[in-house]
Design a protein around this motif. Structure first.
Motif, PDB file in Angstrom:
ATOM      1  N   LYS A   5       0.858  -1.175   0.000  1.00  0.00           N
ATOM      2  CA  LYS A   5       0.000   0.000   0.000  1.00  0.00           C
ATOM      3  C   LYS A   5       0.894   1.224   0.000  1.00  0.00           C
ATOM      4  CE  LYS A   5      -3.368  -2.656   2.447  1.00  0.00           C
ATOM      5  NZ  LYS A   5      -4.110  -2.894   3.646  1.00  0.00           N
ATOM      6  N   GLU A   6       0.614   2.134  -0.889  1.00  0.00           N
ATOM      7  CA  GLU A   6       1.473   3.290  -1.070  1.00  0.00           C
ATOM      8  C   GLU A   6       0.585   4.517  -1.278  1.00  0.00           C
ATOM      9  OE1 GLU A   6       4.138   4.691  -4.722  1.00  0.00           O
ATOM     10  OE2 GLU A   6       4.735   2.741  -3.965  1.00  0.00           O
ATOM     11  N   GLU A  17      -5.972  10.617  -4.520  1.00  0.00           N
ATOM     12  CA  GLU A  17      -5.020   9.731  -5.174  1.00  0.00           C
ATOM     13  C   GLU A  17      -4.716   8.565  -4.259  1.00  0.00           C
ATOM     14  OE1 GLU A  17      -0.558  10.393  -5.693  1.00  0.00           O
ATOM     15  OE2 GLU A  17      -1.326  10.768  -7.722  1.00  0.00           O
ATOM     16  N   ILE A  18      -4.799   7.369  -4.822  1.00  0.00           N
ATOM     17  CA  ILE A  18      -4.453   6.145  -4.104  1.00  0.00           C
ATOM     18  C   ILE A  18      -3.542   5.332  -5.021  1.00  0.00           C
ATOM     19  CG2 ILE A  18      -5.295   4.007  -3.062  1.00  0.00           C
ATOM     20  CD1 ILE A  18      -7.973   5.482  -2.566  1.00  0.00           C
ATOM     21  N   LEU A 133      -0.626   0.499  -9.601  1.00  0.00           N
ATOM     22  CA  LEU A 133      -1.953   1.021  -9.939  1.00  0.00           C
ATOM     23  C   LEU A 133      -2.100   2.371  -9.251  1.00  0.00           C
ATOM     24  CD1 LEU A 133      -4.967   0.932 -10.803  1.00  0.00           C
ATOM     25  CD2 LEU A 133      -5.389  -0.431  -8.762  1.00  0.00           C
ATOM     26  N   THR A 134      -2.403   3.400 -10.019  1.00  0.00           N
ATOM     27  CA  THR A 134      -2.663   4.722  -9.461  1.00  0.00           C
ATOM     28  C   THR A 134      -4.093   5.111  -9.812  1.00  0.00           C
ATOM     29  OG1 THR A 134      -0.351   5.356  -9.722  1.00  0.00           O
ATOM     30  CG2 THR A 134      -1.938   7.147  -9.379  1.00  0.00           C
ATOM     31  N   LEU A 135      -4.884   5.346  -8.780  1.00  0.00           N
ATOM     32  CA  LEU A 135      -6.263   5.802  -8.948  1.00  0.00           C
ATOM     33  C   LEU A 135      -6.317   7.276  -8.579  1.00  0.00           C
ATOM     34  CD1 LEU A 135      -9.608   4.296  -8.027  1.00  0.00           C
ATOM     35  CD2 LEU A 135      -8.987   6.447  -6.951  1.00  0.00           C
ATOM     36  N   ALA A 149     -15.924   7.266   0.626  1.00  0.00           N
ATOM     37  CA  ALA A 149     -15.410   6.794  -0.667  1.00  0.00           C
ATOM     38  C   ALA A 149     -13.954   6.354  -0.557  1.00  0.00           C
ATOM     39  CB  ALA A 149     -15.564   7.886  -1.724  1.00  0.00           C
ATOM     40  N   TYR A 150     -13.158   7.108   0.178  1.00  0.00           N
ATOM     41  CA  TYR A 150     -11.746   6.763   0.357  1.00  0.00           C
ATOM     42  C   TYR A 150     -11.624   5.387   1.008  1.00  0.00           C
ATOM     43  CZ  TYR A 150      -6.874   7.185   1.909  1.00  0.00           C
ATOM     44  OH  TYR A 150      -5.540   6.969   2.141  1.00  0.00           O
ATOM     45  N   GLN A 151     -12.336   5.193   2.099  1.00  0.00           N
ATOM     46  CA  GLN A 151     -12.301   3.914   2.799  1.00  0.00           C
ATOM     47  C   GLN A 151     -12.854   2.801   1.911  1.00  0.00           C
ATOM     48  OE1 GLN A 151     -13.547   6.833   3.797  1.00  0.00           O
ATOM     49  NE2 GLN A 151     -13.135   7.221   5.953  1.00  0.00           N
ATOM     50  N   GLY A 152     -13.883   3.118   1.114  1.00  0.00           N
ATOM     51  CA  GLY A 152     -14.457   2.139   0.197  1.00  0.00           C
ATOM     52  C   GLY A 152     -13.454   1.682  -0.854  1.00  0.00           C
ATOM     53  N   TRP A 153     -12.701   2.636  -1.422  1.00  0.00           N
ATOM     54  CA  TRP A 153     -11.668   2.262  -2.391  1.00  0.00           C
ATOM     55  C   TRP A 153     -10.631   1.358  -1.741  1.00  0.00           C
ATOM     56  CZ3 TRP A 153     -12.618   2.432  -7.225  1.00  0.00           C
ATOM     57  CH2 TRP A 153     -13.234   3.509  -7.853  1.00  0.00           C
ATOM     58  N   LEU A 154     -10.143   1.750  -0.557  1.00  0.00           N
ATOM     59  CA  LEU A 154      -9.109   0.949   0.106  1.00  0.00           C
ATOM     60  C   LEU A 154      -9.606  -0.469   0.393  1.00  0.00           C
ATOM     61  CD1 LEU A 154      -7.448   3.466   2.588  1.00  0.00           C
ATOM     62  CD2 LEU A 154      -6.684   2.798   0.298  1.00  0.00           C
TER      63      LEU A 154
END
Length: 171
Positions: A5-6, A17-18, A133-135, A149-154
């Motif tokens: 995880k970065e 950005e994730i 992968l960069t979202l 949404a952030y927690q949902g993506w993670l």
């Protein structure tokens, strides 16, 4: 092997950005985002499921999906694919909708959440058959945190890691 995880600070003030390093080749990771048989196995947070009422993965093609959560109401999302450059990049819109695909529903309107966001994914080949992968999503990280949404993506990416581990072990 679990992915690294970065998470980095957003490149822009109004951009989430994730970044995730995945233990899988770039072509496979790209397919996870473009093939319905893959998407329906991982593209929802842990404990949830996703169903696609329609999905047409091509520029200008639309999707309509629902995330089913045992605790919260169904979450319908409509989107349009803006760009598909295999295996480097995908861009699409995301809008909250109802089951018919009607958007801009009053219950989802929020001062800090745009009516429509753009999600851009980039896939960078790394040594050792890995992929970065960069979202990027066109919403502030703070708003994404408040809305979940952030927690949902993670959480979805954690499910994707597990799914990838299962399909890469079979090869």
């Amino acid at each position: 092997m679990l992915a690294q995880k970065e998470n980095k600070p957003a490149a822009k003030e109004n951009e989430l950005e994730i970044v995730r390093i995945l233990d899988a080749p770039r072509e496979l990771v790209y397919q996870l985002w473009t093939k319905e048989e893959h998407l329906k196995k991982w593209n929802a947070p842990l404990g949830c499921s996703i169903h696609y009422s329609r999905i047409d993965v091509r520029p200008g093609g639309e999707f309509l999906s629902v995330v089913k959560n045992p605790v919260y109401p169904d979450c319908w999302v409509k989107g349009v694919y803006l760009e598909l450059q295999a295996p480097e990049r995908i861009a699409y819109t995301m809008e909250m909708s109802d089951e018919q695909g009607n958007i801009n529903l009053p219950q989802y309107q929020n001062a800090d959440w745009p009516a429509s966001t753009i999600v851009t994914l980039s896939f960078e080949e790394l040594p050792g058959n890995k992929t970065r992968l960069t979202l990027r999503q066109s919403v502030s990280e703070a708003a994404a945190m408040r809305k979940g949404a952030y927690q949902g993506w993670l959480s979805s990416f954690d499910v994707m890691d597990q799914y990838l581990a299962g399909i890469t072990e079979k090869k």
